[in-house]
Design a protein around this motif. Structure first.
Motif, PDB file in Angstrom:
ATOM      1  N   GLY A   1      -9.472   6.409  -3.545  1.00  0.00           N
ATOM      2  CA  GLY A   1      -8.550   7.545  -3.516  1.00  0.00           C
ATOM      3  C   GLY A   1      -8.343   8.019  -2.095  1.00  0.00           C
ATOM      4  N   GLU A   2      -7.321   8.862  -1.930  1.00  0.00           N
ATOM      5  CA  GLU A   2      -6.957   9.300  -0.588  1.00  0.00           C
ATOM      6  C   GLU A   2      -7.633  10.604  -0.177  1.00  0.00           C
ATOM      7  N   GLY A   3      -8.364  11.213  -1.099  1.00  0.00           N
ATOM      8  CA  GLY A   3      -8.985  12.506  -0.812  1.00  0.00           C
ATOM      9  C   GLY A   3     -10.216  12.382   0.069  1.00  0.00           C
TER      10      GLY A   3
ATOM     11  N   GLU B   1      -3.357  11.574  16.746  1.00  0.00           N
ATOM     12  CA  GLU B   1      -3.105  12.814  16.003  1.00  0.00           C
ATOM     13  C   GLU B   1      -3.671  12.703  14.585  1.00  0.00           C
ATOM     14  N   GLN B   2      -3.460  11.545  13.975  1.00  0.00           N
ATOM     15  CA  GLN B   2      -3.929  11.345  12.593  1.00  0.00           C
ATOM     16  C   GLN B   2      -5.460  11.452  12.506  1.00  0.00           C
ATOM     17  N   VAL B   3      -6.129  10.809  13.450  1.00  0.00           N
ATOM     18  CA  VAL B   3      -7.592  10.844  13.398  1.00  0.00           C
ATOM     19  C   VAL B   3      -8.093  12.261  13.728  1.00  0.00           C
TER      20      VAL B   3
ATOM     21  N   THR C   1     -11.650  -0.398   0.434  1.00  0.00           N
ATOM     22  CA  THR C   1     -10.812   0.766   0.125  1.00  0.00           C
ATOM     23  C   THR C   1      -9.807   0.438  -0.975  1.00  0.00           C
ATOM     24  N   LYS C   2      -9.149   1.482  -1.430  1.00  0.00           N
ATOM     25  CA  LYS C   2      -8.017   1.381  -2.373  1.00  0.00           C
ATOM     26  C   LYS C   2      -8.406   0.665  -3.660  1.00  0.00           C
ATOM     27  N   LEU C   3      -9.639   0.863  -4.072  1.00  0.00           N
ATOM     28  CA  LEU C   3     -10.032   0.281  -5.358  1.00  0.00           C
ATOM     29  C   LEU C   3      -9.252   0.936  -6.488  1.00  0.00           C
ATOM     30  N   ASP C   4      -8.815   2.169  -6.243  1.00  0.00           N
ATOM     31  CA  ASP C   4      -7.961   2.812  -7.245  1.00  0.00           C
ATOM     32  C   ASP C   4      -6.610   2.110  -7.190  1.00  0.00           C
ATOM     33  N   GLY C   5      -6.165   1.731  -8.344  1.00  0.00           N
ATOM     34  CA  GLY C   5      -4.825   1.152  -8.391  1.00  0.00           C
ATOM     35  C   GLY C   5      -4.760  -0.312  -8.000  1.00  0.00           C
TER      36      GLY C   5
ATOM     37  N   PHE D   1      -3.079   2.144  20.342  1.00  0.00           N
ATOM     38  CA  PHE D   1      -1.890   1.308  20.187  1.00  0.00           C
ATOM     39  C   PHE D   1      -0.784   2.047  19.423  1.00  0.00           C
ATOM     40  N   ARG D   2      -1.180   2.636  18.298  1.00  0.00           N
ATOM     41  CA  ARG D   2      -0.180   3.296  17.446  1.00  0.00           C
ATOM     42  C   ARG D   2      -0.002   4.737  17.932  1.00  0.00           C
ATOM     43  N   ALA D   3       1.268   5.132  18.097  1.00  0.00           N
ATOM     44  CA  ALA D   3       1.582   6.414  18.719  1.00  0.00           C
ATOM     45  C   ALA D   3       0.893   7.587  18.015  1.00  0.00           C
TER      46      ALA D   3
ATOM     47  N   ASN E   1      -3.978  -3.951   9.906  1.00  0.00           N
ATOM     48  CA  ASN E   1      -3.185  -2.721   9.858  1.00  0.00           C
ATOM     49  C   ASN E   1      -3.110  -2.132   8.449  1.00  0.00           C
ATOM     50  N   GLY E   2      -3.267  -0.847   8.400  1.00  0.00           N
ATOM     51  CA  GLY E   2      -2.984  -0.111   7.174  1.00  0.00           C
ATOM     52  C   GLY E   2      -3.990  -0.241   6.047  1.00  0.00           C
ATOM     53  N   VAL E   3      -5.164  -0.774   6.333  1.00  0.00           N
ATOM     54  CA  VAL E   3      -6.140  -0.966   5.246  1.00  0.00           C
ATOM     55  C   VAL E   3      -6.888   0.327   4.904  1.00  0.00           C
ATOM     56  N   GLY E   4      -6.815   1.306   5.815  1.00  0.00           N
ATOM     57  CA  GLY E   4      -7.481   2.580   5.549  1.00  0.00           C
ATOM     58  C   GLY E   4      -8.603   2.894   6.527  1.00  0.00           C
ATOM     59  N   LYS E   5      -8.523   2.372   7.735  1.00  0.00           N
ATOM     60  CA  LYS E   5      -9.605   2.613   8.713  1.00  0.00           C
ATOM     61  C   LYS E   5      -9.727   4.108   9.061  1.00  0.00           C
ATOM     62  N   THR E   6      -8.591   4.714   9.408  1.00  0.00           N
ATOM     63  CA  THR E   6      -8.634   6.117   9.825  1.00  0.00           C
ATOM     64  C   THR E   6      -9.051   7.012   8.666  1.00  0.00           C
ATOM     65  N   THR E   7      -8.516   6.720   7.505  1.00  0.00           N
ATOM     66  CA  THR E   7      -8.874   7.503   6.318  1.00  0.00           C
ATOM     67  C   THR E   7     -10.370   7.391   6.039  1.00  0.00           C
ATOM     68  N   THR E   8     -10.872   6.172   6.133  1.00  0.00           N
ATOM     69  CA  THR E   8     -12.299   5.952   5.901  1.00  0.00           C
ATOM     70  C   THR E   8     -13.133   6.701   6.926  1.00  0.00           C
TER      71      THR E   8
HETATM   72  N1  LIG Z   1      -5.033   4.943  -2.932  1.00  0.00           N
HETATM   73  C1  LIG Z   1      -5.764   4.868  -1.815  1.00  0.00           C
HETATM   74  N2  LIG Z   1      -5.158   4.960  -0.630  1.00  0.00           N
HETATM   75  C2  LIG Z   1      -5.925   4.875   0.478  1.00  0.00           C
HETATM   76  C3  LIG Z   1      -7.322   4.703   0.429  1.00  0.00           C
HETATM   77  N3  LIG Z   1      -7.780   4.656   1.706  1.00  0.00           N
HETATM   78  C4  LIG Z   1      -6.698   4.800   2.500  1.00  0.00           C
HETATM   79  N4  LIG Z   1      -5.562   4.934   1.777  1.00  0.00           N
HETATM   80  C5  LIG Z   1      -4.174   5.091   2.245  1.00  0.00           C
HETATM   81  O1  LIG Z   1      -3.788   3.943   2.996  1.00  0.00           O
HETATM   82  C6  LIG Z   1      -2.834   4.306   3.967  1.00  0.00           C
HETATM   83  C7  LIG Z   1      -3.247   3.735   5.321  1.00  0.00           C
HETATM   84  O2  LIG Z   1      -4.428   4.391   5.714  1.00  0.00           O
HETATM   85  P1  LIG Z   1      -4.884   4.515   7.235  1.00  0.00           P
HETATM   86  O3  LIG Z   1      -6.210   5.174   7.224  1.00  0.00           O
HETATM   87  O4  LIG Z   1      -3.813   5.099   8.070  1.00  0.00           O
HETATM   88  O5  LIG Z   1      -5.030   2.986   7.594  1.00  0.00           O
HETATM   89  P2  LIG Z   1      -5.402   2.345   9.004  1.00  0.00           P
HETATM   90  O6  LIG Z   1      -6.168   1.112   8.700  1.00  0.00           O
HETATM   91  O7  LIG Z   1      -6.061   3.333   9.881  1.00  0.00           O
HETATM   92  O8  LIG Z   1      -3.958   1.993   9.560  1.00  0.00           O
HETATM   93  P3  LIG Z   1      -3.559   1.441  11.047  1.00  0.00           P
HETATM   94  O9  LIG Z   1      -4.135   2.392  12.023  1.00  0.00           O
HETATM   95  O10 LIG Z   1      -2.075   1.439  11.023  1.00  0.00           O
HETATM   96  O11 LIG Z   1      -4.125   0.068  11.146  1.00  0.00           O
HETATM   97  C8  LIG Z   1      -2.750   5.818   3.938  1.00  0.00           C
HETATM   98  O12 LIG Z   1      -1.615   6.201   3.222  1.00  0.00           O
HETATM   99  C9  LIG Z   1      -4.006   6.235   3.208  1.00  0.00           C
HETATM  100  O13 LIG Z   1      -3.858   7.461   2.522  1.00  0.00           O
HETATM  101  C10 LIG Z   1      -7.943   4.599  -0.870  1.00  0.00           C
HETATM  102  O14 LIG Z   1      -9.168   4.418  -1.055  1.00  0.00           O
HETATM  103  N5  LIG Z   1      -7.114   4.700  -1.953  1.00  0.00           N
END
Ligand SMILES: Nc1nc2c(ncn2[C@@H]2O[C@H](COP(=O)(O)OP(=O)(O)OP(=O)(O)O)[C@@H](O)[C@H]2O)c(=O)[nH]1
Length: 500
Positions: free
Chosen positions: A477-479, A340-342, A449-453, A334-336, A304-311
């Motif tokens: 980054g989140e962009g 919408e997010q994707v 992901t999230k190598l920044d910071g 699973f998640r409500a 959870n929350g590693v950045g799958k949708t963002t990626t």
């Molecule tokens: N700083 C930073 N934040 C990131 C990066 N990739 C994703 N995020 C942030 O990580 C958070 C979770 O990202 P999601 O894409 O929702 O993660 P997910 O794995 O789809 O989450 P679940 O569906 O809950 O499992 C968001 O706030 C994103 O903006 C990155 O490379 N850098």
């Protein structure tokens, strides 16, 4: 011709190299891969005083040389690259100024404060830059909804600005030069990406480089110094296997000959890069790109929350900008808010989403429907968003296996990639995830992901050497544009840059 952001070069669409051509090799194999977003400028800019012959030829000094020791030649190369980009930016601003107000970019004309080596820009150069800008605008307009109503996650970053001819620019230029890049191939976007990568790795680097340089000192490498490096690498989350492999190689060299400190650093970087690139080379495909004119299914899995949708959103954008037809399967049922997010991410790149809005829909059924839709529309890349799951939850891992079975049955001829998304800040825990997911999800690669910071970017080495998985993309980054194909050379240079 289209610029393929996965292959990092221009390709003739729809011609497809399969298996990958030698040009798909990573820098170690082919250091001269162009990464330029734009075609090379045919005109030569006015050269600054003192420019070397190498710069005049537009060639990089000493491909493969580490950028840490910036020679005058490399500096001149960086100046020439800066001057070219400056001329482009000026031409772009001038071109924008002559267009109707509605189409003017937000970036103010000549916004970058600069101290360029000299004024540059011929008429031909300006024209070429203006044409390129026009083409890019059309591509960008197709790829990214400029007027997206959704703000927040992944908001489109403004066009990069050239900025000063400063340490950050020269470092990025040096990293490109060291890979054999030509002055005319350098694009502003890649300079910015490298800058972001280096900044992002700052926390990981902070302790690592200082300690390394202290350990290496000013004397030739000794067995004792090599022993000291062990603790430094382990602290940076490099992992036991990668650390052992790197140090064994250094020990062998120390036993064979006197190794001066600079050479020691270079050897260390080479070894780290080899650890990262070994699983990539083992796949026979150095840059992961969808194959054109056939269905590619890329599953994004992870906790959870590693950045799958963002990626997924970023990959969809890379795909569209590279001229692939792309579709998204919203299989996180699973998640409500997941659908919408994707959908918001997909909309930014004008990519269709296949979803089942009913609560607790079967994710495998969504994937089944999405494959049917992708086949019907001859889609080339289907990106599948899956729900986050802990690797310890057996039933959820079974669900992943079921999704994979559906893919194999419904699309037996598709090229399937199962990509584990790992949050770099989780350090060694990421390695445990990789090992657990590898079997259940039949992983083929990793997105970091999230190598920044993160202070734990070194875990990339542990994942490569201990899970034996190729790292395919990195996010810093989140962009929307903060994701790029992984490049071991650039990663190690960012990890080991002397200052940040
Ligand atoms: N700083 C930073 N934040 C990131 C990066 N990739 C994703 N995020 C942030 O990580 C958070 C979770 O990202 P999601 O894409 O929702 O993660 P997910 O794995 O789809 O989450 P679940 O569906 O809950 O499992 C968001 O706030 C994103 O903006 C990155 O490379 N850098």
């Amino acid at each position: 011709m289209v610029f393929d952001w996965f292959r990092r070069r221009r390709v003739n669409k729809p011609a497809e190299e399969n298996p990958p051509s030698p040009e798909d090799k990573s820098p170690e194999v082919s250091p001269a891969d162009p990464v330029a977003e734009q075609p090379p400028v045919s005109a030569t800019p006015v050269e600054p005083a003192g420019t070397t012959a190498a710069v005049e030829r537009g060639t990089a000094p000493q491909p493969g040389a580490a950028p840490a020791a910036a020679s005058q030649e490399t500096l001149d190369w960086a100046k020439a690259a800066y001057m070219r980009l400056k001329a482009e930016q000026t031409a772009k601003a001038e071109a924008a100024a002559t267009q109707p107000a509605a189409t003017q970019p937000v970036t103010p004309a000549a916004a970058a404060p600069s101290s360029p080596p000299s004024e540059a820009g011929t008429g031909l150069l300006a024209r070429a830059a203006a044409e390129r800008e026009q083409r890019q605008k059309v591509l960008d307009a197709q790829a990214v909804g400029a007027e997206s109503p959704h703000k927040g996650d992944g908001e489109e970053a403004p066009d990069p600005d050239l900025g000063n001819f400063d340490e950050e620019f020269t470092w990025s230029a040096e990293v490109l030069a060291a890979q054999g890049r030509k002055v005319e191939d350098v694009s502003l976007e890649e300079i910015h990406w490298l800058g972001r990568l280096r900044q992002g790795m700052e926390k990981t680097r902070r302790g690592l480089v200082t300690q390394l340089l202290n350990s290496l000192g000013d004397d030739p490498l000794t067995p004792e110094i090599v022993d000291d490096l062990e603790a430094v690498l382990l602290q940076a989350d490099v992992g036991v296997e990668a650390t052992d492999a790197v140090l064994d190689a250094l020990r062998r060299r120390v036993n064979e000959e006197v190794v001066p400190p600079d050479e020691g650093l270079r050897l260390l970087k080479d070894q780290l890069r080899q650890q990262l690139e070994r699983p990539i080379r083992a796949t026979g495909c150095d840059l992961l790109a969808p194959q054109r004119e056939r269905l590619n299914v890329w599953l994004l899995v992870g906790v959870n929350g590693v950045g799958k949708t963002t990626t997924l959103g970023k990959l969809a954008n890379l795909a569209v900008r590279s001229g692939y037809s792309c579709m998204v399967a919203a299989a996180d049922t699973f998640r409500a808010a997941a659908v919408e997010q994707v959908s918001i991410w997909a909309e930014r790149s004008q990519v269709e989403v296949i979803a089942n809005p009913s609560a607790n829909a079967d994710p495998a059924a969504v994937v089944f429907d999405a494959i049917g839709a992708a086949q019907a529309r001859s889609v080339e890349l289907l990106l599948v968003d899956t729900a986050g799951r802990l690797q310890t939850k057996h039933n959820l891992m079974e669900e992943l296996a079921k999704i994979r079975t559906v893919v194999d049955r419904k699309a037996p001829t598709a090229v399937v990639e199962s990509l584990l998304v790992l949050d770099a800040s989780q350090g060694q825990n990421g390695l445990r995830q990789a090992l657990a997911f590898a079997q259940a999800a039949r992983l083929t690669g990793v997105v970091m992901t999230k190598l920044d910071g993160s202070a734990k970017g070194g875990v990339a080495l542990a994942v490569a050497s201990e899970a034996n998985l190729p790292i395919r993309f990195i996010g810093a980054g989140e962009g929307l544009r903060d994701l790029r194909p992984f490049n071991g050379f650039e990663f190690v240079e960012a990890l080991m840059a002397r200052s940040g």
